[in-house]
Design an enzyme around this catalytic site. Structure first.
Site, mmCIF file in Angstrom:
data_model
loop_
_atom_site.group_PDB
_atom_site.id
_atom_site.type_symbol
_atom_site.label_atom_id
_atom_site.label_comp_id
_atom_site.label_asym_id
_atom_site.label_seq_id
_atom_site.Cartn_x
_atom_site.Cartn_y
_atom_site.Cartn_z
ATOM 1 N N ARG A 126 0.843 -1.194 0.000
ATOM 2 C CA ARG A 126 0.000 0.000 0.000
ATOM 3 C C ARG A 126 0.879 1.245 0.000
ATOM 4 N NH1 ARG A 126 -1.826 0.714 4.370
ATOM 5 N NH2 ARG A 126 -1.238 -1.127 5.554
ATOM 6 N N TYR A 254 -1.525 -3.422 -6.785
ATOM 7 C CA TYR A 254 -1.388 -4.091 -5.482
ATOM 8 C C TYR A 254 -2.738 -4.164 -4.750
ATOM 9 C CZ TYR A 254 -0.351 -5.157 -0.709
ATOM 10 O OH TYR A 254 -0.379 -5.748 0.530
ATOM 11 N N LYS A 263 -9.646 -2.379 1.459
ATOM 12 C CA LYS A 263 -9.314 -1.248 2.333
ATOM 13 C C LYS A 263 -10.082 0.015 1.932
ATOM 14 C CE LYS A 263 -6.157 -3.675 4.446
ATOM 15 N NZ LYS A 263 -6.352 -4.139 5.817
ATOM 16 N N HIS A 283 -10.845 -2.448 11.353
ATOM 17 C CA HIS A 283 -9.739 -3.279 10.879
ATOM 18 C C HIS A 283 -9.548 -4.412 11.893
ATOM 19 C CE1 HIS A 283 -5.219 -3.324 9.518
ATOM 20 N NE2 HIS A 283 -5.945 -4.157 8.802
ATOM 21 N N SER A 305 -1.382 -3.732 10.468
ATOM 22 C CA SER A 305 -1.076 -4.673 9.386
ATOM 23 C C SER A 305 0.120 -5.558 9.750
ATOM 24 C CB SER A 305 -0.728 -3.890 8.126
ATOM 25 O OG SER A 305 -1.763 -2.996 7.849
ATOM 26 N N CYS A 307 0.581 -7.982 11.850
ATOM 27 C CA CYS A 307 0.881 -8.260 13.264
ATOM 28 C C CYS A 307 0.283 -9.605 13.680
ATOM 29 C CB CYS A 307 0.304 -7.181 14.160
ATOM 30 S SG CYS A 307 1.308 -5.711 14.247
ATOM 31 N N ASP A 332 -9.507 -9.829 8.670
ATOM 32 C CA ASP A 332 -8.989 -8.470 8.450
ATOM 33 C C ASP A 332 -9.984 -7.352 8.775
ATOM 34 O OD1 ASP A 332 -6.794 -6.843 7.631
ATOM 35 O OD2 ASP A 332 -7.753 -6.480 5.700
ATOM 36 N N ARG A 421 1.890 -12.208 -1.006
ATOM 37 C CA ARG A 421 0.531 -12.455 -0.513
ATOM 38 C C ARG A 421 -0.095 -13.695 -1.130
ATOM 39 N NH1 ARG A 421 -1.894 -8.635 3.229
ATOM 40 N NH2 ARG A 421 -0.269 -7.104 3.528
#
Ligand code: OXD
Ligand code: MN
Length: 636
Positions: A126, A254, A263, A283, A305, A307, A332, A421
């Protein structure tokens, strides 16, 4: 592979025609056919463009057909493909991308249905510095967002979009965030010139005809326009217009920049929409924890993000916890609504996972590992000599070719990109919850915030009440990770883990969170966890992964009023005996360190929180300031 000589031997799968605007009045007709062999196996795809004139519309919703016409006039695609969302169509897209080289089939014997996409090396995460919230009034976007005036942003984007789809197909993707029959779901339409985006949206959302039917009934939808442009980082912008429920994204393929349902819609636009409609777009992962007695509690957990959200959402109970089960609802994003009894309920607006691959192995996350053994799109992983996908800490195999498509040389950096990813349908997860599709969502017992902090923050603590919980959430800070461009490992404030995703002024957002206390007497309890605390030598003090269940059990027991705690200035902490350490290589002394609250460090933290809040000036809710003062005073 041979192509069919004529139309007789092909299965007609889907044939929708769109020509609502004069520029394309000569009539472009796109049809997709797919041949099956005599065993019924999928063969290959043919795109045919006929010149038969027609003017049939594909939707009765004028606002949608008008918008598509406007976009086509601006971007001038060679043809338009309306996505119906069938499995066959997905496979046609895959075949098409294999043909044009944008997808590479992986070893189909080992990884059936799995493909590799290598992105442009400059397009791997991002881009927060190029992401804008464009509200009429700058102060509505807040100091937490980059802002641009809507008119300036639109004219910038329109210049970029001008003719950008010449020679390309424009795909129209109607999608629904959340189960199509849920009153809590909201819909959008993404227009894109990227087949990779279409295939990813197929896995990540409920897209196609069912979503379109709902959009036509609702009469409204979020407009998302995306073009990969030339993938030039100098010509890359992700613009949000929350007041108009629209998104414009250019120059990136992306996930977080291009799969606009995720998002951009489900967090930035939805958070804004949620405020005006009285709910929360967060989130957060959603997980169900079932005890051996069959009692299930649902937790919604917010972490910045990368974690370990996917790991927590798919947690495997450790050997010591026979009979415990963990069910995944989302990894997410959570949309949270109060029901008519004041119970907070959650749905996951997404239908798939776009997870970080490195570190995924049968020990760290067996469910994720199994989920991605088939029908998965991998982006920017390495491959082995056998053409299997490979990533750091996979636990088996050796990389032969790096994510850049070059022969892998040890010592030349990671073989897989650290933010590589997987995209995969959530249904493939062996722990997929039965209630993941429930239109009414699941009742949330606890909200858990977390961050990646080497020191300061204890393994777990509980906020004293909802308003204090809002302070705990608003104070989340974490070390940055590879999920966004920029330096990794710097501690930054990431309130509610929403720093990159809150579509409006954080001060208003916190006021919105606080307002829930007036609307319900039975709100979830609020907690904070830190799996990442380290000793002086930099070693993690807590084993993490499946063992985190021990901490979640204390959280659940607190919700059920059956666990004790010590009251401290920062909140309730478990007494050392409250966390079950049986069978675990964590000494009581280490647990002591994990639960330690260093008053001096915390006073400094509270001071920094106060300074951070000052950035929000008079808009900061008094209640939040009062909570900060209360904790600071209690620390002495
Ligand atoms: C994500 C992120 O991709 O938070 O989920 O960056
Ligand atoms: Mn995320």
């Amino acid at each position: 592979m041979t192509k069919p000589a004529n139309g007789r031997d092909r299965d007609h799968i889907e044939r929708r025609v769109l020509d609502p605007f004069p520029e394309l009045r000569h009539g472009l007709e796109t049809a997709l056919w797919q041949r099956r062999d005599r065993h019924g196996h999928r063969g290959y795809t043919v795109h045919r463009i006929s010149k038969k004139p027609n003017s049939r519309m594909t939707t009765r919703l004028e606002s949608l057909s008008n918008w598509i016409a406007e976009v086509a006039t601006l971007t001038q695609p060679k043809d338009i493909k309306w996505c119906s969302g069938t499995a066959d169509e997905y496979h046609q897209f895959i075949d098409h991308m294999v043909d044009d080289g944008s997808l590479i089939p992986l070893n189909q014997a080992h990884y059936p249905g799995c493909f590799l996409h290598r992105s442009d090396p400059s397009d791997v995460a991002r881009v927060e510095h190029l992401t804008f919230v464009c509200t009429e009034d700058e102060s509505d976007a807040g100091p937490n967002n980059h802002w641009m005036a809507p008119s300036a942003a639109k004219s910038k984007m329109e210049q970029l979009y001008q003719g950008c789809m010449k020679g390309r197909t424009m795909y129209v993707i109607p999608y629904c965030m959340g189960p199509v029959d849920s009153p809590y779901s909201r819909c959008g339409v993404e227009i894109t010139d990227s087949a990779y985006v279409v295939a990813n949206m197929y896995l990540m959302t409920r897209m196609g005809n069912a979503a379109l039917a709902r959009i036509e009934t609702d009469g409204n939808f979020v407009k998302g326009l995306h073009s990969v442009g030339e993938l030039d980082p100098e010509r890359r912008f992700i613009m949000h217009f929350p007041e108009e429920l629209s998104i414009m994204s250019f120059g990136s393929g992306y996930g977080g920049n291009a799969l606009l349902g995720k998002k951009c819609h489900a967090l930035r636009i939805a958070s804004f929409q949620a405020r005006s409609e009285g709910w929360l777009a967060e989130h957060m992962l959603i997980v169900g924890i079932e005890s051996p007695q069959g009692e299930t509690h649902y937790l919604a957990c917010a972490f910045p993000s990368a974690c370990g959200k996917t790991n927590l959402a798919m947690l495997i109970p450790p050997e010591s916890h026979k009979g415990w089960k963990v069910w995944t609802l989302g990894d997410d994003i959570a949309w949270l609504h109060l029901d008519d009894k004041g119970q907070l309920r959650a749905i996951n607006p997404e239908a798939g996972y776009f997870g970080v691959v490195p570190g995924t192995n049968p020990q760290t996350n067996r469910n994720a590992y199994e989920t991605i053994q088939h029908d998965t799109i991998f982006t920017n992983v390495a491959v082995t000599a056998d053409n299997d996908p490979w990533w750091e800490e996979k636990g088996s195999g050796e990389p032969a070719i790096s994510w850049l498509g070059k022969a892998y040389k040890p010592g030349n950096g990671a073989a897989a990109h650290p933010n590589s990813r997987f995209t995969v349908a959530a249904k493939q997860n062996p722990a997929y919850s039965k209630l993941a599709e429930a239109p009414e969502g699941v009742p949330i017992s606890a909200i858990v915030f977390g961050g990646r902090r080497r020191e300061l923050t204890p393994l777990v603590y509980q906020a004293k009440d909802w308003a204090h919980g809002v302070l705990v959430g608003a104070s989340v800070a974490s070390e940055t990770t590879a999920a966004a461009i920029g330096k990794v490992g710097i501690v930054r404030r990431d309130p509610m883990a929403m720093k990159p995703f809150c579509g409006y002024n954080y001060a208003d957002y916190w006021a919105h969170w606080l307002s829930f206390a007036e609307r319900s007497n039975s709100l979830p309890k609020v907690f904070h966890v830190n799996w990442f605390r380290r000793d002086a030598d930099g070693r993690f003090l807590w084993p993490g992964f499946g063992e985190n269940l021990r901490v979640l059990r204390w959280i659940i027991d607190r919700c059920e009023n059956r666990a004790s705690a010590d009251e401290t200035a920062i909140g309730f902490l478990p007494k050392p005996d409250d966390i079950d350490l049986a069978g675990l290589d964590v000494t009581p002394e280490t647990l002591g360190k994990l639960l330690a609250v260093d008053a001096e460090q915390w006073r400094e933290e509270l001071q920094q929180i106060a300074e951070y809040f000052d950035e929000y000036g008079n808009r900061l809710p008094d209640e939040l300031r009062a909570q900060q003062r209360r904790v600071a005073n209690a620390l002495g």
